[in-house]
Design an enzyme around this catalytic site. Structure first.
Site, short mmCIF file in Angstrom:
data_model
loop_
_atom_site.label_atom_id
_atom_site.label_comp_id
_atom_site.label_asym_id
_atom_site.label_seq_id
_atom_site.Cartn_x
_atom_site.Cartn_y
_atom_site.Cartn_z
NE ARG A 166 2.39 -7.96 37.84
CZ ARG A 166 2.68 -7.81 39.13
NH1 ARG A 166 1.83 -7.23 39.95
NH2 ARG A 166 3.84 -8.21 39.61
CB SER A 239 6.48 -12.01 35.81
OG SER A 239 7.08 -11.88 37.07
CD GLU A 335 3.52 -9.00 34.45
OE1 GLU A 335 3.47 -9.68 35.50
OE2 GLU A 335 4.40 -8.15 34.24
P1 FAD Z 1 5.70 -0.47 27.98
O1 FAD Z 1 6.25 -1.85 28.02
O2 FAD Z 1 6.31 0.49 27.02
O3 FAD Z 1 4.13 -0.57 27.68
C1 FAD Z 1 3.32 -1.49 28.36
C2 FAD Z 1 1.87 -1.34 27.87
O4 FAD Z 1 1.36 -0.09 28.30
C3 FAD Z 1 1.72 -1.33 26.35
O5 FAD Z 1 0.52 -1.95 26.03
C4 FAD Z 1 1.70 0.15 26.00
O6 FAD Z 1 1.02 0.41 24.79
C5 FAD Z 1 0.97 0.73 27.18
N1 FAD Z 1 1.38 2.10 27.52
C6 FAD Z 1 2.59 2.50 27.97
N2 FAD Z 1 2.57 3.82 28.27
C7 FAD Z 1 1.33 4.27 27.98
C8 FAD Z 1 0.69 5.55 28.04
N3 FAD Z 1 1.33 6.64 28.47
N4 FAD Z 1 -0.59 5.63 27.65
C9 FAD Z 1 -1.28 4.54 27.23
N5 FAD Z 1 -0.72 3.31 27.13
C10 FAD Z 1 0.56 3.18 27.49
N6 FAD Z 1 5.98 -5.21 36.61
C11 FAD Z 1 5.40 -5.28 37.82
O7 FAD Z 1 4.19 -5.02 37.97
N7 FAD Z 1 6.11 -5.63 38.92
C12 FAD Z 1 7.43 -5.94 38.86
O8 FAD Z 1 8.04 -6.26 39.87
C13 FAD Z 1 8.07 -5.87 37.58
N8 FAD Z 1 9.38 -6.18 37.46
C14 FAD Z 1 9.97 -6.13 36.23
C15 FAD Z 1 11.34 -6.44 36.14
C16 FAD Z 1 11.98 -6.41 34.91
C17 FAD Z 1 13.43 -6.73 34.83
C18 FAD Z 1 11.26 -6.02 33.75
C19 FAD Z 1 11.95 -5.92 32.42
C20 FAD Z 1 9.90 -5.71 33.84
C21 FAD Z 1 9.24 -5.77 35.08
N9 FAD Z 1 7.88 -5.46 35.23
C22 FAD Z 1 7.29 -5.50 36.46
C23 FAD Z 1 7.07 -5.11 34.04
C24 FAD Z 1 7.19 -3.63 33.62
O9 FAD Z 1 8.29 -3.02 34.21
C25 FAD Z 1 5.94 -2.83 33.99
O10 FAD Z 1 4.81 -3.41 33.40
C26 FAD Z 1 6.04 -1.37 33.55
O11 FAD Z 1 4.97 -0.65 34.09
C27 FAD Z 1 6.05 -1.21 32.05
O12 FAD Z 1 6.39 0.13 31.77
P2 FAD Z 1 6.89 0.60 30.35
O13 FAD Z 1 6.99 2.08 30.36
O14 FAD Z 1 8.11 -0.14 29.96
O15 FAD Z 1 5.66 0.15 29.44
N1 EPU Z 2 9.57 -20.01 42.49
C1 EPU Z 2 10.09 -21.23 42.17
N2 EPU Z 2 10.92 -21.30 41.10
C2 EPU Z 2 11.24 -20.23 40.36
C3 EPU Z 2 10.71 -18.97 40.69
C4 EPU Z 2 9.86 -18.89 41.78
O1 EPU Z 2 9.83 -22.24 42.82
O2 EPU Z 2 12.01 -20.39 39.40
C5 EPU Z 2 8.69 -19.93 43.67
C6 EPU Z 2 9.47 -19.68 44.95
O3 EPU Z 2 8.97 -20.49 45.96
C7 EPU Z 2 9.15 -18.26 45.33
C8 EPU Z 2 7.79 -18.04 44.68
O4 EPU Z 2 7.79 -18.87 43.51
O5 EPU Z 2 9.08 -18.10 46.70
C9 EPU Z 2 7.55 -16.61 44.27
O6 EPU Z 2 8.66 -16.15 43.52
P1 EPU Z 2 9.10 -14.61 43.56
O7 EPU Z 2 9.11 -14.12 44.95
O8 EPU Z 2 10.33 -14.49 42.73
O9 EPU Z 2 7.88 -13.89 42.89
P2 EPU Z 2 7.04 -14.21 41.60
O10 EPU Z 2 5.70 -14.72 42.00
O11 EPU Z 2 7.82 -15.04 40.65
C10 EPU Z 2 5.95 -11.86 41.54
C11 EPU Z 2 5.67 -10.82 40.50
C12 EPU Z 2 6.92 -9.98 40.26
C13 EPU Z 2 7.29 -9.28 41.56
C14 EPU Z 2 7.55 -10.35 42.61
C15 EPU Z 2 7.81 -9.75 43.98
C16 EPU Z 2 3.93 -11.64 39.06
C17 EPU Z 2 3.58 -12.23 37.74
N3 EPU Z 2 5.23 -11.44 39.29
O12 EPU Z 2 6.91 -12.74 40.99
O13 EPU Z 2 6.62 -8.99 39.29
O14 EPU Z 2 8.42 -8.48 41.39
O15 EPU Z 2 6.40 -11.22 42.74
O16 EPU Z 2 6.63 -9.23 44.50
O17 EPU Z 2 3.04 -11.34 39.84
C18 EPU Z 2 6.58 -8.64 36.93
O18 EPU Z 2 5.35 -8.51 37.05
O19 EPU Z 2 7.17 -8.50 35.83
C19 EPU Z 2 7.36 -8.98 38.11
C20 EPU Z 2 8.67 -9.19 38.08
#
Ligand code: FAD
Ligand code: EPU
Length: 339
Positions: A166, A239, A335
């Protein structure tokens, strides 16, 4: 053509927390030329610039007193090909999930485990998006960006991006200093079939599919739809905190005190802890302060139940950080980008 600049523009539809703040100025850019033109504008010299994708990793805590630049540079194009790989240039304004679907359709492998992550391609390197055993850094070859101050176009190689969990150079030294315009990916013709995340193999069995880029993406989509709240239904940014990484020593102390603690061992000697577990076992899962809340099924996701403002969500986040520090002596890092 010069891009239109709007004033006092609501960002409510431009962030997945649905926070109703305004940008002093707002503009859309669709190509590099428009960026260079924009950067020539005299009035901009005094203004802060925020590059916005889908706003899925941002928490706005106040009106933005500067210009928000919404990146809409499109295009997905294969630029090189050999028997093993395809090299693909993707516009920063393409939707990430659309690019994943594009790759699956062509049976290319490397990003299928990252299906359904919201956001645009341009933001994918910023925090090195990751999920279900994959990180985007493993497929990024080069990044094109424009340096806002020098107004120069620069191409950076993956190894200079300082990718970590991240994290990247774009969240640190280059934070708010560059506009990413295109990302060059290398995807594989031979499927990687990374199903080390147990849930994926269980889901593949349930849907009776052998591993392939397509079936793995489907399994990930199914898992995500069950676990992660849909921002269209309830405002959230995924997250809110990073999973903390601690030393062996610290981990052993915690494990003695909390035998069920959930953790991951990685290639380094350090241990990654599941922040969701820490938050849940501190009694914070599902709590609510006004309209700001901790999701009832996934404690790592903070939600906007309806009309919370950014300050209220941030205040809940600070409260969680305080409790986690007291209970486990761990500093939870956010994050989400707090603006
Ligand atoms: P924004 O939120 O618009 O911007 C994020 C940052 O990047 C800001 O600081 C912005 O200024 C900068 N930025 C954006 N575009 C550019 C550009 N072209 N040039 C320079 N700077 C830029 N993330 C994960 O890693 N794994 C996950 O599983 C995951 N699951 C998610 C689930 C949900 C439901 C949500 C809402 C979010 C999740 N995220 C996850 C976080 C998010 O989706 C990612 O971080 C994604 O890459 C953000 O993209 P965005 O276009 O919305 O960026
Ligand atoms: N858990 C709990 N309680 C909760 C949630 C999670 O006990 O309420 C425990 C469970 O044991 C579970 C473990 O935490 O097995 C991990 O949870 P999960 O698999 O949901 O993943 P996470 O660690 O919560 C991370 C990433 C996610 C990504 C998933 C799958 C980060 C900060 N988050 O979540 O990314 O989608 O793994 O790989 O690394 C994001 O970055 O926005 C994001 C959604």
């Amino acid at each position: 053509m010069m891009s239109i600049i709007k004033r006092n523009y609501s960002l409510k539809k431009h962030n997945t927390f649905n926070i109703d703040v305004k940008a002093k100025y707002f503009t859309i850019i669709q190509n590099e030329k428009q960026i260079f033109n924009l950067l020539q504008e005299d009035f901009l010299l005094k203004e802060k610039i925020l590059i916005l994708g889908s706003g899925s990793n941002i928490l706005f805590t106040k009106n933005y007193n500067g210009i928000v630049v919404f990146n809409q540079i499109k295009g997905i194009k294969i630029i090189e090909e050999d028997e093993k790989c395809s090299t693909i240039k993707v516009g920063a304004g393409e939707k990430w999930h659309d690019f994943v679907l594009w790759s699956i359709k062509r049976n290319l492998s490397g990003i299928e485990n990252l299906a359904l992550i919201p956001g645009l391609v341009g933001a994918s390197p910023i925090q090195n998006i990751g999920a279900y055993g994959m990180e985007v850094k493993n497929t990024i070859q080069k990044i094109h960006f424009i340096n806002i101050k020098s107004k120069k176009k620069i191409i950076i190689n993956d190894f200079d991006c300082k990718f970590k969990y991240r994290d990247s150079i774009f969240k640190n030294q280059l934070r708010d200093k560059v506009i990413i315009t295109n990302v060059i990916f290398k995807l594989y013709k031979k499927p990687i079939n990374n199903i080390k995340y147990g849930e994926i193999s269980n889901e593949l069995q349930r849907i009776k599919k052998d591993p392939s880029p397509k079936s793995i993406a489907q399994a990930v989509i199914n898992i995500r739809n069950k676990k992660i709240p849909n921002p269209k239904k309830i405002g959230n940014s995924g997250s809110f905190f990073k999973n903390p990484i601690v030393s062996q020593n610290k981990f052993m102390k915690l494990k003695n005190k909390f035998p069920d603690i959930v953790y991951y061992k990685n290639s380094t000697k350090k241990i990654k802890l599941a922040a969701g577990w820490l938050i849940e076992h501190a009694g914070l899962k599902g709590i609510r302060k006004g309209d700001a809340g901790v999701h009832k099924n996934q404690a790592l996701v903070l939600v906007n139940h309806n009309n919370a403002n950014g300050k209220e969500i941030l205040s809940l986040a600070r409260y969680i950080q305080k409790i986690i520090k007291t209970k486990y002596d761990i500093n939870l890092e956010t994050e989400v980008n707090i603006i």
